[in-house]
Scaffold this motif. Structure first.
Motif, PDB file in Angstrom:
ATOM      1  N   THR A   1       0.930  -0.908   0.466  1.00 36.50           N
ATOM      2  CA  THR A   1       0.770   0.154   0.130  1.00 36.50           C
ATOM      3  C   THR A   1       0.896   1.130  -0.069  1.00 36.50           C
ATOM      4  O   THR A   1       2.085   1.460   0.514  1.00 36.50           O
ATOM      5  CB  THR A   1      -0.877   0.331   1.508  1.00 36.50           C
ATOM      6  OG1 THR A   1       0.197   0.332   2.234  1.00 36.50           O
ATOM      7  CG2 THR A   1      -1.548  -1.100   1.580  1.00 36.50           C
TER       8      THR A   1
ATOM      9  N   SER B   1      -3.375   1.506   6.020  1.00 38.40           N
ATOM     10  CA  SER B   1      -2.383   0.323   5.814  1.00 38.40           C
ATOM     11  C   SER B   1      -2.871  -0.531   7.292  1.00 38.40           C
ATOM     12  O   SER B   1      -3.062  -2.468   6.556  1.00 38.40           O
ATOM     13  CB  SER B   1      -1.301   0.473   5.505  1.00 38.40           C
ATOM     14  OG  SER B   1      -1.097   1.127   4.956  1.00 38.40           O
TER      15      SER B   1
ATOM     16  N   THR C   1       4.848   0.446   8.132  1.00 39.41           N
ATOM     17  CA  THR C   1       4.811   1.340   7.404  1.00 39.41           C
ATOM     18  C   THR C   1       5.713   2.322   7.224  1.00 39.41           C
ATOM     19  O   THR C   1       6.231   2.251   8.261  1.00 39.41           O
ATOM     20  CB  THR C   1       3.242   2.306   7.516  1.00 39.41           C
ATOM     21  OG1 THR C   1       3.387   2.900   9.070  1.00 39.41           O
ATOM     22  CG2 THR C   1       1.804   1.410   7.587  1.00 39.41           C
TER      23      THR C   1
ATOM     24  N   GLY D   1       3.643  -1.125   3.930  1.00 39.13           N
ATOM     25  CA  GLY D   1       3.685   0.678   3.486  1.00 39.13           C
ATOM     26  C   GLY D   1       4.045   1.595   2.745  1.00 39.13           C
ATOM     27  O   GLY D   1       5.082   1.870   3.534  1.00 39.13           O
TER      28      GLY D   1
END
Lengths: 257, 320
Positions: free
Chosen positions: A117, A130, A143, A178
């Motif tokens: 993502t 995410s 992320t 992410g």
């Protein structure tokens, strides 16, 4: 290997935002819709991984109104994704409902080895979906990732944190990654890629088909534009006079020193 | 009555300003204020937590909490939420907060409002203001039916005041390590000792007007005098002069310091989106028509190579 990449269609960063008469949403008249910039890094990393794994496939998923959102899947297909999956849903879905729907679609498709993502969508600035997808899939996440390595035992990523520091994180696949700027240089879609992408049939799901309701946990009450700033105070004189005046104003008028 | 669990971050034995802001705000709700601190040093800040009005203190003191791990923290915090029967969570929209609490929210089947700049309590609900499109527009938002209401606040947005609670109950929670699929192998420290852009009170930011990477030294010198953090425009980050961590704007960081000094920055719409919430904006640019002047409080039209060194010297005189 099945690689999923979740992407979102957002207004281009040069867009001047106007508010609709309902005061709840932006006026999309004349808005140029593009792929969320951070999602471009996610798509690029998914395709790079696919290219290093014979037989691997990239499945791009988006959630949004059918009338426009499919276009962002065409962009991903033109870059090199193999399949586009559209979840037809109103743009007003909140992070929790969005993540539930995306996780449900990934579960329905099955056998995810990895989910990419973007770290954040530049429209709602939530940076939540995410992590929520990972939770709903019961898999790990990292992320703000600027480096990604896929190994047989584990995925190793670098996560950017405050003050220029980085965390080196290992996760057992499947996992959600992410993407941050710096992860890679997203490729431009080739002309043959664009032509081919136009012909591909998108797979479509409704929220009902995924068994997900559009129940939001949060709601927008109203939107407003920032207040106009008073005109700038330009400082006159030679550069020394300007500088002296500026420091005095910052100290005595603005009181920020 | 509801109970607000405040996730309080600290460093070097002191509460971060963001945590002081959150506790001060939580007190204004009329609800029970509970503070959660994690890590082996968390007991060192309990006095400070009391000063800011914590009626309950929840500690996860085990050393396993010294290092952020999303899976571990999610499990442990959800456990504390359940045991304490908190109905809301306030946390900072820091690297940790933004990564952790959406996952906590998902596990609690709850809503999360992230990166908020204002918050108001109305009855048992919370209303927030949050910038959309990095500040091109603002949304007022609230919670619908959400078992726990989770709000992540940006730092430096709220006032701070002390007001000790009449009494404070401290609970140490134990938490046995679950099976984790995430391992933090290493932390590579940044070279900068400066505050992160998102926490900085003063930012000096450079754009293409600086002509080349080496000229950022001018800004570093200015920033050193002011105790400021240096930022950059997208153009110079894309040109490779600066790292992405320094980028201010819609595809970089959104900042709202007390003072933002934009040097040789034209003021593209995506840059302005990330900094227009700053209290005072100074623009230094040789182009009087640069859009940055429309956002600036004070402006100097001039050659930055002449102006900035003089400005550094002038600040030295008053910052002593």
């Amino acid at each position: 290997m099945k690689i999923f990449v979740c992407i979102k269609q957002v207004p281009d960063t040069e867009t001047k935002i106007k508010i609709s008469s309902d005061n709840q949403s932006i006026d999309s008249t004349g808005v140029k819709w593009v792929m969320n910039p951070y999602d471009e890094y996610a798509v690029e990393e998914a395709i790079k991984l696919k290219e290093s794994k014979p037989g691997a496939q990239v499945h791009a998923i988006t959630l949004g109104p059918k009338a426009r959102a499919g276009e962002v899947l065409r962009t991903a297909l033109a870059m090199g994704a193999d399949e586009g999956i559209l979840i037809d849903a109103p743009a007003s879905l909140d992070s929790t409902a969005t993540a539930k729907a995306l996780a449900a679609a990934i579960t329905k498709e099955g056998d995810a080895s990895l989910v990419f993502t973007g770290k954040l969508a530049i429209d709602d600035n939530q940076s939540a979906v995410s992590q929520m997808i990972a939770e709903f899939l019961n898999i790990p996440h990292t992320t703000v990732v600027s480096k990604f390595t896929y190994g047989p035992e584990a995925i190793t990523v670098e996560r950017d944190i405050e003050g220029g520091a980085k965390e080196v994180v290992q996760m057992v696949a499947p996992a959600v990654v992410g993407a941050n700027k710096g992860l890679n240089m997203p490729r431009y879609a080739s002309l043959p890629g664009i032509m081919k992408a136009k012909k591909k049939v998108l797979k479509e799901y409704s929220l009902e088909a995924l068994g997900v309701s559009a129940d939001n946990k949060t709601k927008t009450l109203s939107l407003s534009l920032p207040a106009d700033k008073p005109a700038v105070k330009l400082l006159s004189g030679d550069s020394q006079q300007q500088v002296t005046a500026l420091v005095q104003l910052l100290r005595d008028e603005a009181k920020v020193l | 009555m509801g109970k607000i669990l405040v996730f309080t971050e600290y460093s070097h034995g002191h509460l971060k300003r963001s945590a002081q802001e959150l506790l001060t705000a939580a007190r204004s709700s009329g609800q029970t204020v509970a503070a959660l601190a994690v890590g082996s040093q968390s007991a060192t800040i309990t006095e400070e937590l009391k000063k800011y009005g914590a009626q309950e203190i929840h500690l996860l003191k085990d050393a396993q909490f010294d290092q952020y791990n999303p899976e571990l923290f999610t499990a442990a915090i959800c456990d504390v939420v359940q045991k304490s029967q908190a109905t809301a969570i306030l946390a900072s929209a820091s690297s940790t907060g933004k990564d952790l609490f959406p996952r906590v929210g998902a596990r609690l089947n709850s809503g999360v409002l992230s990166d908020c700049t204002e918050l108001r309590f109305s009855g048992d609900n919370i209303e927030v203001t949050r910038p959309l499109f990095s500040g091109k527009c603002f949304a007022k938002a609230t919670f619908d039916i959400s078992p726990v209401k989770i709000v992540l606040m940006r730092a430096n947005q709220l006032p701070v005041s002390e007001s000790p609670a009449a009494s404070t109950q401290t609970t140490e929670h134990s938490f046995s390590k679950p099976d984790l699929k995430t391992v933090i192998k290493e932390i590579v420290r940044g070279t900068s000792e400066k505050l992160d852009l998102t926490e900085a009170n003063i930012i000096v930011s450079g754009g293409r007007g600086l002509k080349e990477a080496a000229n950022f030294k001018l800004l570093n010198d200015l920033a050193d005098v002011l105790g400021a953090t240096v930022g950059a425009s997208r153009a110079v980050v894309d040109a490779g002069w600066c790292s992405h961590g320094m980028q201010v704007g819609q595809t970089g960081k959104t900042v709202a310091p007390s003072l933002y000094i934009a040097v040789g920055v034209s003021g593209a719409i995506q840059h302005v989106a990330g900094m227009s919430g700053s209290k005072v904006i100074v623009a230094i640019n040789n182009d009087p028509n640069a859009p940055i002047f429309q956002k600036a409080t004070y402006g100097i039209v001039g050659d930055l190579f002449d102006v900035v060194p003089k400005l550094t010297e002038e600040f030295k005189k008053v910052m002593k």
